[in-house]
Motif scaffolding. Structure first.
Motif, mmCIF file in Angstrom:
data_model
loop_
_atom_site.group_PDB
_atom_site.id
_atom_site.type_symbol
_atom_site.label_atom_id
_atom_site.label_comp_id
_atom_site.label_asym_id
_atom_site.label_seq_id
_atom_site.Cartn_x
_atom_site.Cartn_y
_atom_site.Cartn_z
ATOM 1 N N LYS A 39 -32.670 71.959 38.443
ATOM 2 C CA LYS A 39 -32.130 73.295 38.708
ATOM 3 C C LYS A 39 -32.403 74.215 37.523
ATOM 4 C CE LYS A 39 -27.940 75.642 40.199
ATOM 5 N NZ LYS A 39 -26.543 75.470 40.649
ATOM 6 N N GLN A 40 -32.172 73.718 36.300
ATOM 7 C CA GLN A 40 -32.443 74.509 35.100
ATOM 8 C C GLN A 40 -33.942 74.728 34.919
ATOM 9 O OE1 GLN A 40 -30.475 71.762 32.543
ATOM 10 N NE2 GLN A 40 -28.593 72.950 32.461
ATOM 11 N N VAL A 43 -35.134 77.709 36.973
ATOM 12 C CA VAL A 43 -34.788 78.976 36.315
ATOM 13 C C VAL A 43 -35.772 79.243 35.176
ATOM 14 C CG1 VAL A 43 -33.035 80.167 34.930
ATOM 15 C CG2 VAL A 43 -32.358 78.867 36.967
ATOM 16 N N GLN A 46 -39.129 80.390 36.507
ATOM 17 C CA GLN A 46 -39.089 81.792 36.953
ATOM 18 C C GLN A 46 -39.164 82.745 35.770
ATOM 19 O OE1 GLN A 46 -36.194 82.863 40.177
ATOM 20 N NE2 GLN A 46 -35.573 80.738 39.876
ATOM 21 N N VAL A 58 -39.215 80.465 45.164
ATOM 22 C CA VAL A 58 -37.807 80.066 45.121
ATOM 23 C C VAL A 58 -37.006 80.767 46.212
ATOM 24 C CG1 VAL A 58 -37.739 79.496 42.669
ATOM 25 C CG2 VAL A 58 -37.274 81.819 43.393
ATOM 26 N N GLN A 59 -35.938 80.093 46.612
ATOM 27 C CA GLN A 59 -34.982 80.671 47.559
ATOM 28 C C GLN A 59 -33.606 80.217 47.091
ATOM 29 O OE1 GLN A 59 -35.899 79.971 51.672
ATOM 30 N NE2 GLN A 59 -33.884 80.589 52.347
ATOM 31 N N GLY A 60 -32.779 81.157 46.679
ATOM 32 C CA GLY A 60 -31.496 80.805 46.078
ATOM 33 C C GLY A 60 -31.746 80.099 44.759
ATOM 34 N N ASP A 61 -31.140 78.935 44.575
ATOM 35 C CA ASP A 61 -31.339 78.202 43.321
ATOM 36 C C ASP A 61 -32.268 76.998 43.484
ATOM 37 O OD1 ASP A 61 -29.702 76.530 44.755
ATOM 38 O OD2 ASP A 61 -28.119 76.403 43.257
ATOM 39 N N SER A 62 -33.011 76.961 44.600
ATOM 40 C CA SER A 62 -33.930 75.850 44.845
ATOM 41 C C SER A 62 -35.322 76.393 45.176
ATOM 42 C CB SER A 62 -33.417 74.983 46.005
ATOM 43 O OG SER A 62 -34.172 73.793 46.108
ATOM 44 N N LEU A 82 -32.218 68.795 42.821
ATOM 45 C CA LEU A 82 -31.849 69.694 41.718
ATOM 46 C C LEU A 82 -31.090 68.993 40.597
ATOM 47 C CD1 LEU A 82 -30.721 72.822 43.754
ATOM 48 C CD2 LEU A 82 -32.822 72.573 42.425
#
Length: 101
Positions: A39-40, A43, A46, A58-62, A82
């Protein structure tokens, strides 16, 4: 404190186009209080590597549906997605299965 983590990232199936056409990236993630997880990493990707059209990656946090993720040649669904804790020298592959037509 979690030590820096050196990993290898690969983008294919057209996903590399979102990263200036560069398919392979050898990166060292900086030291941080918690161990790095996927997950980190998303980010970090990105903020540091993704050059255009984040909605295609990406879509949301995935990752967006249609992006196959492999961790050391295994489907990330088998590795905890994640929540997978990154290890030094991990090979993370993102392959787009989305194709225009």
């Amino acid at each position: 404190m979690a030590a820096p983590v050196a990993i290898h990232l690969e983008f294919g199936g057209g996903a590399e186009l979102l990263f200036n056409g560069v398919k392979e990236h050898h990166v060292t993630l900086p030291e941080q209080p918690e161990p790095w997880d996927m997950k980190q990493l998303l980010v970090w990707i990105q903020r540091n590597l993704l050059k255009e059209r984040p909605e295609l990656f990406v879509q949301g946090d995935s990752v967006r549906p249609g992006i196959l993720v492999l961790i050391n040649d295994a489907d990330w669904e088998l590795m905890g997605e994640l929540d997978y804790k990154l290890q030094g020298q991990d090979n993370i592959v993102f392959i787009s299965t989305l194709h225009g037509g």
